[in-house]
Each structure stands twice: as C-alpha cells, then as structure tokens.
Design a protein around this motif. Structure first.
Motif, short mmCIF file in Angstrom:
data_model
loop_
_atom_site.label_atom_id
_atom_site.label_comp_id
_atom_site.label_asym_id
_atom_site.label_seq_id
_atom_site.Cartn_x
_atom_site.Cartn_y
_atom_site.Cartn_z
N ASN A 46 0.75 -1.35 0.19
CA ASN A 46 -0.04 -0.12 0.40
C ASN A 46 0.92 1.62 -0.09
O ASN A 46 0.40 2.37 -0.82
N SER A 47 2.11 0.96 0.93
CA SER A 47 2.87 2.40 1.10
C SER A 47 3.59 2.39 -0.16
O SER A 47 3.42 3.54 -0.97
N LEU A 48 3.60 1.61 -1.62
CA LEU A 48 4.71 1.98 -2.58
C LEU A 48 3.11 2.49 -3.14
O LEU A 48 3.59 3.03 -4.10
N GLN A 49 2.45 1.90 -3.33
CA GLN A 49 1.37 1.80 -4.21
C GLN A 49 0.82 3.41 -4.10
O GLN A 49 0.99 4.49 -5.19
N LYS A 50 1.07 3.84 -3.36
CA LYS A 50 0.63 5.65 -2.83
C LYS A 50 2.08 6.73 -3.13
O LYS A 50 1.68 7.54 -3.09
N GLY A 51 2.96 6.05 -3.66
CA GLY A 51 3.25 7.03 -3.91
C GLY A 51 5.51 6.64 -3.16
O GLY A 51 6.72 7.07 -3.40
N MET A 52 5.76 5.97 -1.70
CA MET A 52 6.65 5.10 -1.65
C MET A 52 7.65 4.51 -2.06
O MET A 52 7.01 3.35 -1.83
N SER A 53 8.24 4.94 -3.04
CA SER A 53 9.18 3.86 -3.77
C SER A 53 11.01 3.98 -3.75
O SER A 53 11.20 3.40 -4.27
N GLU A 54 10.68 4.33 -2.75
CA GLU A 54 12.64 4.64 -2.57
C GLU A 54 13.22 3.10 -1.48
O GLU A 54 12.15 3.27 0.13
N LYS A 55 14.06 2.77 -1.87
CA LYS A 55 14.11 1.44 -0.95
C LYS A 55 14.72 1.71 0.37
O LYS A 55 14.10 1.03 1.03
N GLU A 56 15.23 2.80 0.41
CA GLU A 56 15.46 3.71 2.13
C GLU A 56 14.61 3.98 3.06
O GLU A 56 13.89 3.36 4.06
N ALA A 57 13.26 4.78 2.31
CA ALA A 57 12.39 4.81 2.67
C ALA A 57 11.18 3.39 3.30
O ALA A 57 10.64 3.25 4.21
N LEU A 58 10.83 2.28 1.90
CA LEU A 58 10.18 1.29 2.08
C LEU A 58 11.15 0.44 3.30
O LEU A 58 10.56 -0.30 4.38
N SER A 59 12.48 0.61 3.66
CA SER A 59 12.96 -0.44 4.69
C SER A 59 13.02 -0.33 5.96
O SER A 59 12.90 -0.89 6.82
N HIS A 60 13.00 1.52 5.96
CA HIS A 60 13.03 2.30 7.40
C HIS A 60 11.08 1.84 7.99
O HIS A 60 11.47 2.12 8.94
N LEU A 61 10.11 1.89 6.62
CA LEU A 61 8.77 1.93 7.65
C LEU A 61 8.31 -0.03 7.51
O LEU A 61 8.42 -0.14 8.64
N ALA A 62 9.60 -0.51 7.04
CA ALA A 62 9.58 -2.14 7.20
C ALA A 62 10.64 -2.01 8.72
O ALA A 62 9.60 -2.74 10.14
N GLU A 63 11.29 -1.51 9.15
CA GLU A 63 12.01 -1.27 10.11
C GLU A 63 11.75 -1.01 11.50
O GLU A 63 11.10 -1.81 12.55
N THR A 64 10.17 0.01 11.00
CA THR A 64 10.04 0.88 12.22
C THR A 64 8.43 -0.70 12.70
O THR A 64 8.54 -0.39 13.68
N LEU A 65 7.98 -0.39 11.57
CA LEU A 65 6.41 -1.71 11.67
C LEU A 65 7.35 -2.74 12.44
O LEU A 65 6.47 -3.17 13.42
N ALA A 66 7.91 -4.02 12.04
CA ALA A 66 9.06 -5.01 13.02
C ALA A 66 8.83 -4.47 13.80
O ALA A 66 8.56 -5.21 14.93
N GLN A 67 9.46 -3.75 14.07
CA GLN A 67 10.00 -3.52 15.58
C GLN A 67 8.92 -3.10 16.42
O GLN A 67 8.65 -3.04 17.67
N SER A 68 7.51 -2.10 15.94
CA SER A 68 6.76 -1.38 17.21
C SER A 68 5.53 -3.03 17.29
O SER A 68 5.00 -3.18 18.17
N ARG A 69 6.04 -4.55 16.57
CA ARG A 69 5.04 -5.72 17.46
C ARG A 69 5.51 -6.07 18.11
O ARG A 69 6.18 -5.60 19.50
#
Length: 69
Positions: A46-69
C-alpha cells in the motif's frame, strides 16, 4: 473525502518489495505467513502504491513496523 489513487505494482517494484519484506522478516524473525508477516506485506504494498518508492524509505518503514509489533 479525498480518494487516494493506488498505482499498479510493476515487476521491478515487486522485486524491491520482496527484498525489503524478506530482509525485515529475516532480521526480525517474522514468519512470512503469520498475521505480522501478512500485515507487513500489505502495508509495504500500500505504501509503494501511494508513492513511497525508494528502497531506503520502504526499509525504514519495515524496520519501524517490525520493531513495534
């Protein structure tokens, strides 16, 4: 109410998503078929489809989500 248009995912973007997802799952020991894995995948797509297309940004998002679970 403003509607957000989601763009289709092309093969290069799919490969990028797979890399980010695989790295996050491995690093944080997330089972890809688990509810956490499915939620992570859905949010990344969903984030990619809404415009977040940089690997660094997606990786940071994944890291944040994984840590918050």
């Amino acid at each position: 109410m403003r509607t957000q248009v989601r763009q289709p995912v092309n093969p290069d973007q799919l490969s990028l998503l797979q890399q980010v997802f695989d790295n996050a799952c491995t690093e944080h020991r997330i089972n890809k078929d688990s509810p956490d894995g499915e939620a992570l995948a859905l949010i990344l797509v969903n984030s990619l489809q809404k415009g977040m297309s940089e690997k660094e940004a997606l990786s940071h998002l994944a890291e944040t989500l994984a840590q918050s679970r």
